[in-house]
Design an enzyme around this catalytic site. Structure first.
Site, PDB file in Angstrom:
ATOM      1  N   ARG A 151     -26.845 -25.363   2.046  1.00  0.00           N
ATOM      2  CA  ARG A 151     -27.337 -26.285   1.015  1.00  0.00           C
ATOM      3  C   ARG A 151     -26.270 -26.557  -0.050  1.00  0.00           C
ATOM      4  O   ARG A 151     -26.559 -27.200  -1.068  1.00  0.00           O
ATOM      5  CB  ARG A 151     -28.604 -25.693   0.369  1.00  0.00           C
ATOM      6  CG  ARG A 151     -29.498 -26.726  -0.315  1.00  0.00           C
ATOM      7  CD  ARG A 151     -30.867 -26.169  -0.626  1.00  0.00           C
ATOM      8  NE  ARG A 151     -30.804 -24.968  -1.425  1.00  0.00           N
ATOM      9  CZ  ARG A 151     -30.756 -24.935  -2.781  1.00  0.00           C
ATOM     10  NH1 ARG A 151     -30.783 -26.068  -3.457  1.00  0.00           N
ATOM     11  NH2 ARG A 151     -30.717 -23.804  -3.415  1.00  0.00           N
ATOM     12  N   LYS A 152     -25.060 -26.093   0.176  1.00  0.00           N
ATOM     13  CA  LYS A 152     -23.961 -26.367  -0.761  1.00  0.00           C
ATOM     14  C   LYS A 152     -23.398 -27.751  -0.478  1.00  0.00           C
ATOM     15  O   LYS A 152     -22.315 -27.927   0.071  1.00  0.00           O
ATOM     16  CB  LYS A 152     -22.884 -25.291  -0.641  1.00  0.00           C
ATOM     17  CG  LYS A 152     -23.360 -23.918  -1.090  1.00  0.00           C
ATOM     18  CD  LYS A 152     -22.269 -22.876  -0.957  1.00  0.00           C
ATOM     19  CE  LYS A 152     -22.762 -21.491  -1.385  1.00  0.00           C
ATOM     20  NZ  LYS A 152     -21.735 -20.451  -1.213  1.00  0.00           N
ATOM     21  N   THR A 153     -24.184 -28.750  -0.871  1.00  0.00           N
ATOM     22  CA  THR A 153     -23.836 -30.148  -0.630  1.00  0.00           C
ATOM     23  C   THR A 153     -23.462 -30.842  -1.936  1.00  0.00           C
ATOM     24  O   THR A 153     -23.658 -30.299  -3.023  1.00  0.00           O
ATOM     25  CB  THR A 153     -25.019 -30.877   0.018  1.00  0.00           C
ATOM     26  OG1 THR A 153     -26.180 -30.696  -0.805  1.00  0.00           O
ATOM     27  CG2 THR A 153     -25.316 -30.324   1.399  1.00  0.00           C
ATOM     28  N   THR A 286     -19.450 -28.664   4.234  1.00  0.00           N
ATOM     29  CA  THR A 286     -19.820 -29.636   3.200  1.00  0.00           C
ATOM     30  C   THR A 286     -19.092 -29.389   1.883  1.00  0.00           C
ATOM     31  O   THR A 286     -19.429 -29.975   0.864  1.00  0.00           O
ATOM     32  CB  THR A 286     -21.350 -29.605   2.961  1.00  0.00           C
ATOM     33  OG1 THR A 286     -21.765 -28.256   2.716  1.00  0.00           O
ATOM     34  CG2 THR A 286     -22.097 -30.155   4.160  1.00  0.00           C
TER      35      THR A 286
END
Length: 312
Positions: A151-153, A286
């Site tokens: 989720r490190k976007t 990402t």
């Protein structure tokens, strides 16, 4: 830059049409917001070129996996331009310099969308290319399950990045906080214990939402599994400690999903591919990925756009 001799890139991604997961209204909304951000008031350059009908060629100038077509199309659709793709598929690998598509319409509108569309497709293709390399590395090892992004976007750009992971052939992990319950150290410290945190999560997650617990030791993983979580993440384990810990947890809880994460890169991922590990997640896909170079060149009679190397 990836060359033909680099066999770590999948030359063709045999996926179904991944673009069908995208909601048309969401893509349209994003396209409008991106265009508004890039031209908030006057279009000075548009005044110079006017509204005569032109066509421009989309060139892929570095090797990679093509991704981002739905977003590219949505941007030009908002500008009443038409995009015609060459015989290329989303997820296909190409060497430079290759003509990928032609954009037709009023030249002012083409140039309004140019940089926005190039930004999208170059980044999406960069992620898909990196993802396909990882997919191929683990495939060659005969490893049995999934590689996942995290989720490190980039804020506001998550949909493109998560979509590009799918095009590259790997898992997106959870899309957002609502997709799966992941209990990390701050949740556990605040709840008081792993067992209490899992118990509380079950109250709201019910039968339909998986619960994952981030664990720093085998003892924590066993506690989490005993409490009834679905996934344990063995976080920041060395490869050797991971193999030992995963074996111990699987022996007691054979149906638990074990995820390895922390410090994993393309260079060392093979060290984490163990028979007792079900998922390997990493944020490099990402964060800090290398883009694929594209350019859009307005056609000019007698000039091959592939010979134009000036970046716009």
């Amino acid at each position: 830059m990836t060359s033909k001799s680099d066999d770590t890139v999948l030359k063709s991604i045999h996926n179904p049409n991944i673009s069908h997961v995208l909601h048309p209204m969401t893509i349209r909304h994003l396209a409008r917001e991106w265009l508004k951000e890039d031209t908030p008031n006057f279009d000075y350059g548009g005044f110079v070129v006017g509204e005569k009908e032109e066509s421009a060629v989309l060139l892929m100038k570095s090797a990679g996996v093509l991704a981002g077509r739905p977003f590219f199309e949505a941007i030009f659709k908002e500008l009443e331009c038409n995009v015609v793709w060459e015989n290329v598929l989303e997820g296909s690998y190409h060497e430079p310099i290759k003509a990928i598509a032609t954009v037709s319409g009023k030249v002012r509108q083409i140039l309004l969308g140019e940089r926005v569309a190039l930004n999208i497709i170059s980044r999406a293709s960069g992620i898909a290319t990196a993802a396909s390399r990882l997919k191929n590395i683990v495939k060659k090892l005969g490893w049995h399950v999934e590689v996942a992004g995290t989720r490190k976007t980039t804020p506001g750009f998550r949909l493109v990045e998560k979509y590009a992971l799918l095009v590259g052939g790997i898992s997106t992990h959870r899309y957002d906080l609502s997709s799966m319950i992941m209990l990390k150290d701050n949740h556990i410290w605040t709840a008081g214990s792993i067992s209490q945190a899992v118990s509380d999560a079950k109250v709201v997650g019910g039968f339909s939402t998986k619960i994952e617990v981030e664990c720093r030791s085998v003892e924590e993983a066993i506690t989490a599994a005993t409490a009834g979580c679905d996934v344990v993440m063995l976080d920041n384990f060395s490869p050797q400690a991971l193999k030992q810990g995963a074996a111990e947890v699987k022996e007691k809880f054979p149906n638990i999903i074990i995820e390895a994460s922390g410090g994993i890169t393309e260079d060392n991922i093979s060290n984490y591919c163990d028979k007792n590990v079900d998922v390997i997640s990493l944020s490099r896909l990402t964060q800090g990925y290398e883009t694929v170079d594209f350019s859009l060149k307005v056609r000019k009679e007698g000039i091959d756009p592939r010979n134009l190397t000036v970046k716009l």
